[in-house]
Design an enzyme around this catalytic site. Structure first.
Site, PDB file in Angstrom:
ATOM      1  N   GLY A 171      -5.696   8.834   4.339  1.00  0.00           N
ATOM      2  CA  GLY A 171      -4.952   7.582   4.178  1.00  0.00           C
ATOM      3  C   GLY A 171      -4.899   6.714   5.418  1.00  0.00           C
ATOM      4  N   GLN A 172      -5.580   7.135   6.500  1.00  0.00           N
ATOM      5  CA  GLN A 172      -5.537   6.295   7.714  1.00  0.00           C
ATOM      6  C   GLN A 172      -6.431   5.075   7.526  1.00  0.00           C
ATOM      7  OE1 GLN A 172      -6.602   8.218  11.448  1.00  0.00           O
ATOM      8  NE2 GLN A 172      -5.882   6.468  12.656  1.00  0.00           N
ATOM      9  N   SER A 173      -5.844   3.895   7.741  1.00  0.00           N
ATOM     10  CA  SER A 173      -6.616   2.652   7.591  1.00  0.00           C
ATOM     11  C   SER A 173      -6.693   1.872   8.898  1.00  0.00           C
ATOM     12  CB  SER A 173      -6.001   1.775   6.493  1.00  0.00           C
ATOM     13  OG  SER A 173      -4.666   1.435   6.818  1.00  0.00           O
ATOM     14  N   HIS A 232      -0.552   6.089  14.949  1.00  0.00           N
ATOM     15  CA  HIS A 232       0.768   5.543  14.605  1.00  0.00           C
ATOM     16  C   HIS A 232       1.496   6.506  13.681  1.00  0.00           C
ATOM     17  CE1 HIS A 232      -2.171   4.116  11.648  1.00  0.00           C
ATOM     18  NE2 HIS A 232      -1.208   4.159  10.753  1.00  0.00           N
ATOM     19  N   HIS A 238       4.473   6.549  10.714  1.00  0.00           N
ATOM     20  CA  HIS A 238       5.254   5.738   9.786  1.00  0.00           C
ATOM     21  C   HIS A 238       6.669   6.315   9.752  1.00  0.00           C
ATOM     22  CE1 HIS A 238       1.685   3.960   7.560  1.00  0.00           C
ATOM     23  NE2 HIS A 238       1.113   5.003   8.127  1.00  0.00           N
TER      24      HIS A 238
HETATM   25  P1  AMP Z   1      -2.361   3.874   7.872  1.00  0.00           P
HETATM   26  O1  AMP Z   1      -2.891   3.549   6.490  1.00  0.00           O
HETATM   27  O2  AMP Z   1      -1.661   5.199   7.977  1.00  0.00           O
HETATM   28  O3  AMP Z   1      -3.468   3.726   8.904  1.00  0.00           O
HETATM   29  O4  AMP Z   1      -1.263   2.794   8.174  1.00  0.00           O
HETATM   30  C1  AMP Z   1      -1.566   1.505   8.567  1.00  0.00           C
HETATM   31  C2  AMP Z   1      -0.417   0.650   8.193  1.00  0.00           C
HETATM   32  O5  AMP Z   1      -0.527  -0.582   8.894  1.00  0.00           O
HETATM   33  C3  AMP Z   1      -0.330   0.284   6.702  1.00  0.00           C
HETATM   34  O6  AMP Z   1       0.889   0.762   6.156  1.00  0.00           O
HETATM   35  C4  AMP Z   1      -0.401  -1.245   6.701  1.00  0.00           C
HETATM   36  O7  AMP Z   1       0.437  -1.829   5.731  1.00  0.00           O
HETATM   37  C5  AMP Z   1       0.031  -1.575   8.112  1.00  0.00           C
HETATM   38  N1  AMP Z   1      -0.449  -2.852   8.620  1.00  0.00           N
HETATM   39  C6  AMP Z   1      -1.697  -3.362   8.515  1.00  0.00           C
HETATM   40  N2  AMP Z   1      -1.768  -4.547   9.145  1.00  0.00           N
HETATM   41  C7  AMP Z   1      -0.539  -4.778   9.677  1.00  0.00           C
HETATM   42  C8  AMP Z   1       0.034  -5.838  10.443  1.00  0.00           C
HETATM   43  N3  AMP Z   1      -0.686  -6.915  10.817  1.00  0.00           N
HETATM   44  N4  AMP Z   1       1.339  -5.746  10.800  1.00  0.00           N
HETATM   45  C9  AMP Z   1       2.089  -4.681  10.430  1.00  0.00           C
HETATM   46  N5  AMP Z   1       1.604  -3.641   9.721  1.00  0.00           N
HETATM   47  C10 AMP Z   1       0.307  -3.684   9.341  1.00  0.00           C
END
Ligand code: AMP
Length: 115
Positions: free
Chosen positions: A94-96, A101, A103
């Site tokens: 689920g890392q995007s 980071h 959550h």
């Molecule tokens: P992950 O999928 O665990 O890598 O979490 C990445 C998170 O970053 C997701 O929950 C996104 O909604 C969040 N995200 C992406 N772009 C931004 C942004 N510009 N500001 C705040 N959160 C963001």
């Protein structure tokens, strides 16, 4: 010329990309997730760029304590007694965004096991 793509979370840390920052110290930053998955959804990052937990070195390990401590402080500030801390490592988990980071999720019930 080769395009250099800056890490999104490094850009937030430097202020080049706007975010709703809720906490900052000399090693960590916390800001609200732009697409919240719970009433309170805050991301905690190290200011140092590390792509994922897998990419961390032994020397980076204390940063994880700092991240959890920042999460604790933010949760206290938001009056959250029950919350979930999640770290996704790798695309299939689920890392995007490839900057470490955690959550911090709160304000609703959470099921177990997670999806
Ligand atoms: P992950 O999928 O665990 O890598 O979490 C990445 C998170 O970053 C997701 O929950 C996104 O909604 C969040 N995200 C992406 N772009 C931004 C942004 N510009 N500001 C705040 N959160 C963001």
């Amino acid at each position: 010329m080769e395009e250099i793509k800056e890490c999104l979370f490094c850009a937030i840390a430097s202020g080049r990309v706007k975010a709703e920052v809720v906490y900052r110290d000399d090693e960590t930053l916390a800001f609200r997730d732009v697409d919240p998955k719970a009433p309170d959804h805050v991301l905690i990052i190290p200011l140092k760029h590390i792509a994922s937990v897998s990419e961390m070195s032994d020397e980076d390990a204390p940063l994880m304590g700092k991240i959890v401590n920042t999460a604790r402080k933010v949760a206290l500030e938001l009056s959250l007694e029950n919350y979930r801390l999640v770290i996704n490592n790798g695309k299939d988990a689920g890392q995007s965004v490839f900057h470490v980071h955690a959550h911090l999720l709160g304000g609703r019930l959470f099921g177990w096991p997670p999806g």
